[in-house]
Design a protein around this motif. Sequence first.
Motif, PDB file in Angstrom:
ATOM      1  N   MET A 119       0.859  -1.165   0.000  1.00  0.00           N
ATOM      2  CA  MET A 119       0.000   0.000   0.000  1.00  0.00           C
ATOM      3  C   MET A 119       0.907   1.231   0.000  1.00  0.00           C
ATOM      4  O   MET A 119       1.842   1.303   0.785  1.00  0.00           O
ATOM      5  N   CYS A 120       0.660   2.147  -0.900  1.00  0.00           N
ATOM      6  CA  CYS A 120       1.510   3.329  -1.023  1.00  0.00           C
ATOM      7  C   CYS A 120       0.705   4.599  -0.742  1.00  0.00           C
ATOM      8  O   CYS A 120      -0.436   4.725  -1.173  1.00  0.00           O
ATOM      9  N   HIS A 121       1.316   5.543  -0.026  1.00  0.00           N
ATOM     10  CA  HIS A 121       0.673   6.811   0.317  1.00  0.00           C
ATOM     11  C   HIS A 121       1.375   8.007  -0.314  1.00  0.00           C
ATOM     12  O   HIS A 121       1.072   9.138   0.024  1.00  0.00           O
ATOM     13  N   CYS A 122       2.339   7.775  -1.224  1.00  0.00           N
ATOM     14  CA  CYS A 122       3.085   8.907  -1.788  1.00  0.00           C
ATOM     15  C   CYS A 122       2.179   9.754  -2.677  1.00  0.00           C
ATOM     16  O   CYS A 122       1.138   9.309  -3.167  1.00  0.00           O
ATOM     17  N   CYS A 156       1.388   8.371  -6.248  1.00  0.00           N
ATOM     18  CA  CYS A 156       0.359   7.326  -6.287  1.00  0.00           C
ATOM     19  C   CYS A 156      -1.027   7.903  -6.004  1.00  0.00           C
ATOM     20  O   CYS A 156      -2.013   7.489  -6.594  1.00  0.00           O
ATOM     21  N   GLN A 157      -1.121   8.868  -5.099  1.00  0.00           N
ATOM     22  CA  GLN A 157      -2.413   9.505  -4.828  1.00  0.00           C
ATOM     23  C   GLN A 157      -2.965  10.146  -6.096  1.00  0.00           C
ATOM     24  O   GLN A 157      -4.144  10.011  -6.406  1.00  0.00           O
ATOM     25  N   LYS A 158      -2.107  10.821  -6.846  1.00  0.00           N
ATOM     26  CA  LYS A 158      -2.546  11.453  -8.094  1.00  0.00           C
ATOM     27  C   LYS A 158      -2.920  10.418  -9.139  1.00  0.00           C
ATOM     28  O   LYS A 158      -3.853  10.604  -9.912  1.00  0.00           O
ATOM     29  N   GLY A 203      -7.045   8.915  -5.010  1.00  0.00           N
ATOM     30  CA  GLY A 203      -7.458   8.608  -3.638  1.00  0.00           C
ATOM     31  C   GLY A 203      -6.299   8.760  -2.675  1.00  0.00           C
ATOM     32  O   GLY A 203      -5.197   9.134  -3.063  1.00  0.00           O
ATOM     33  N   PRO A 204      -6.522   8.444  -1.380  1.00  0.00           N
ATOM     34  CA  PRO A 204      -5.491   8.651  -0.364  1.00  0.00           C
ATOM     35  C   PRO A 204      -4.360   7.623  -0.397  1.00  0.00           C
ATOM     36  O   PRO A 204      -3.314   7.834   0.184  1.00  0.00           O
ATOM     37  N   PHE A 205      -4.558   6.471  -1.065  1.00  0.00           N
ATOM     38  CA  PHE A 205      -3.507   5.459  -1.149  1.00  0.00           C
ATOM     39  C   PHE A 205      -3.740   4.586  -2.372  1.00  0.00           C
ATOM     40  O   PHE A 205      -4.816   4.592  -2.956  1.00  0.00           O
ATOM     41  N   ALA A 206      -2.727   3.854  -2.760  1.00  0.00           N
ATOM     42  CA  ALA A 206      -2.818   2.940  -3.895  1.00  0.00           C
ATOM     43  C   ALA A 206      -2.428   1.543  -3.428  1.00  0.00           C
ATOM     44  O   ALA A 206      -1.479   1.385  -2.674  1.00  0.00           O
ATOM     45  N   ILE A 207      -3.149   0.559  -3.884  1.00  0.00           N
ATOM     46  CA  ILE A 207      -2.815  -0.835  -3.593  1.00  0.00           C
ATOM     47  C   ILE A 207      -2.002  -1.353  -4.779  1.00  0.00           C
ATOM     48  O   ILE A 207      -2.455  -1.313  -5.915  1.00  0.00           O
ATOM     49  N   ILE A 208      -0.801  -1.803  -4.493  1.00  0.00           N
ATOM     50  CA  ILE A 208       0.066  -2.347  -5.521  1.00  0.00           C
ATOM     51  C   ILE A 208      -0.087  -3.868  -5.493  1.00  0.00           C
ATOM     52  O   ILE A 208       0.090  -4.489  -4.444  1.00  0.00           O
ATOM     53  N   CYS A 209      -0.416  -4.442  -6.616  1.00  0.00           N
ATOM     54  CA  CYS A 209      -0.620  -5.889  -6.698  1.00  0.00           C
ATOM     55  C   CYS A 209       0.292  -6.443  -7.789  1.00  0.00           C
ATOM     56  O   CYS A 209      -0.089  -6.475  -8.953  1.00  0.00           O
ATOM     57  N   SER A 233       4.808  11.733 -14.017  1.00  0.00           N
ATOM     58  CA  SER A 233       5.937  12.514 -13.545  1.00  0.00           C
ATOM     59  C   SER A 233       7.106  12.223 -14.465  1.00  0.00           C
ATOM     60  O   SER A 233       6.991  11.443 -15.404  1.00  0.00           O
ATOM     61  N   THR A 234       8.242  12.826 -14.180  1.00  0.00           N
ATOM     62  CA  THR A 234       9.439  12.522 -14.979  1.00  0.00           C
ATOM     63  C   THR A 234       9.955  11.112 -14.676  1.00  0.00           C
ATOM     64  O   THR A 234      10.739  10.580 -15.438  1.00  0.00           O
ATOM     65  N   LEU A 235       9.461  10.510 -13.598  1.00  0.00           N
ATOM     66  CA  LEU A 235       9.907   9.168 -13.198  1.00  0.00           C
ATOM     67  C   LEU A 235       8.968   8.045 -13.608  1.00  0.00           C
ATOM     68  O   LEU A 235       9.378   6.902 -13.698  1.00  0.00           O
ATOM     69  N   ALA A 236       7.695   8.347 -13.804  1.00  0.00           N
ATOM     70  CA  ALA A 236       6.726   7.267 -13.979  1.00  0.00           C
ATOM     71  C   ALA A 236       5.790   7.502 -15.158  1.00  0.00           C
ATOM     72  O   ALA A 236       5.346   8.611 -15.398  1.00  0.00           O
ATOM     73  N   ARG A 237       5.503   6.418 -15.836  1.00  0.00           N
ATOM     74  CA  ARG A 237       4.490   6.402 -16.873  1.00  0.00           C
ATOM     75  C   ARG A 237       3.459   5.350 -16.446  1.00  0.00           C
ATOM     76  O   ARG A 237       3.810   4.199 -16.176  1.00  0.00           O
TER      77      ARG A 237
END
Length: 47
Positions: free
Chosen positions: A1-4, A7-9, A13-19, A39-43
């Motif tokens: 579970m990520c709260h950064c 991931c919120q964007k 929502g307030p967190f993302a579930i990574i599966c 972002s410049t880091l993620a697609r």
Amino acid sequence: MCHCRMCQKAVGGPFAIICPVRKTAFRVTRGAFSWFQSSTLARRGFC
């Protein structure tokens, strides 16, 4: 579970579930992914 903030964007929502799933065990059965450069880091892929 990520709260950064990235991931919120990405999930709106307030967190993302990574599966994690092995690429060999995953396939798209209909349509195709679209991509968002969050972002410049993620697609992010989404359907």
